[in-house]
Scaffold this motif. Structure first.
Motif, PDB file in Angstrom:
ATOM      1  N   ALA A  29       0.850  -1.201   0.000  1.00 25.49           N
ATOM      2  CA  ALA A  29       0.000   0.000   0.000  1.00 25.49           C
ATOM      3  C   ALA A  29       0.876   1.238   0.000  1.00 25.49           C
ATOM      4  O   ALA A  29       0.600   2.206  -0.716  1.00 25.49           O
ATOM      5  CB  ALA A  29      -0.939  -0.006   1.205  1.00 25.49           C
ATOM      6  N   LEU A  33       0.701   3.506  -3.240  1.00 21.18           N
ATOM      7  CA  LEU A  33      -0.201   4.631  -3.030  1.00 21.18           C
ATOM      8  C   LEU A  33       0.459   5.877  -2.466  1.00 21.18           C
ATOM      9  O   LEU A  33      -0.032   6.976  -2.691  1.00 21.18           O
ATOM     10  CB  LEU A  33      -1.352   4.209  -2.123  1.00 21.18           C
ATOM     11  N   LYS A  62      -4.522   4.978   1.490  1.00 20.35           N
ATOM     12  CA  LYS A  62      -3.363   4.314   2.084  1.00 20.35           C
ATOM     13  C   LYS A  62      -3.360   4.485   3.599  1.00 20.35           C
ATOM     14  O   LYS A  62      -3.096   3.540   4.346  1.00 20.35           O
ATOM     15  CB  LYS A  62      -2.075   4.871   1.497  1.00 20.35           C
TER      16      LYS A  62
END
Length: 167
Positions: A29, A33, A62
């Motif tokens: 993530a 992101l 995120k």
């Protein structure tokens, strides 16, 4: 936009943790992101507004995932008697970092201008995932078994235990 991203990220965190593994989902993530934060300094009228809004949505997505996955990992890795201390320590560090960041942002904004402040903040936001990504946490798949006692070495009372020592 930010609240929507937080909510969606929190809702997707459990699924991502089961599918990718909790540590790997946390690391990926960040990798995928966090760079979206670099879109925030493009804040302007027209297309720039939409670009910055999309970047903010993804950065907050995120953050929502980080909150669920990170807190779940910390709480499962920490023995029950230490949970309060661990949570208090993280809250203190987070609140202190937010206050310090706000003060530094205000200073940069005053000295260098709003656009420079946005770029500095975007760079910090886009690279904040690196400590987790470069740690062994990124290889953890499942949540650890919850421990009820802190680990001991040698089986005897540890410093801070309330049990009296016997000769």
């Amino acid at each position: 936009m930010g609240g929507t991203g937080l909510l969606l990220g929190a809702r997707c965190a459990g699924w991502a943790g089961r599918w990718l593994g909790h540590g790997r989902a946390l690391a990926l993530a960040g990798l995928c992101l966090a760079p979206a934060g670099l879109l925030l300094p493009f804040l302007d009228r027209g297309a720039g507004l939409w670009l910055a809004g999309a970047g903010y949505l993804l950065a907050m997505f995120k953050t929502g995932m980080d909150n669920v996955l990170g807190v779940s990992l910390r709480q499962r890795m920490t023995p029950d008697p230490l949970l309060g201390r661990m949570n208090a320590t993280f809250r203190t560090l987070l609140t202190g970092a937010l206050a310090t960041g706000a003060a530094i942002s205000g200073l940069i904004g005053e000295l260098a201008g709003v656009r420079v402040t946005l770029w500095v903040g975007a760079c910090v936001l886009a690279t904040a995932f690196l400590p987790v990504f470069l740690s062994p946490l990124r290889t953890r798949h499942d949540l650890p078994e919850q421990r009820s006692e802190p680990p001991t070495s040698g089986g005897g009372p540890q410093q801070g235990d309330l049990a009296p020592s016997r000769p």
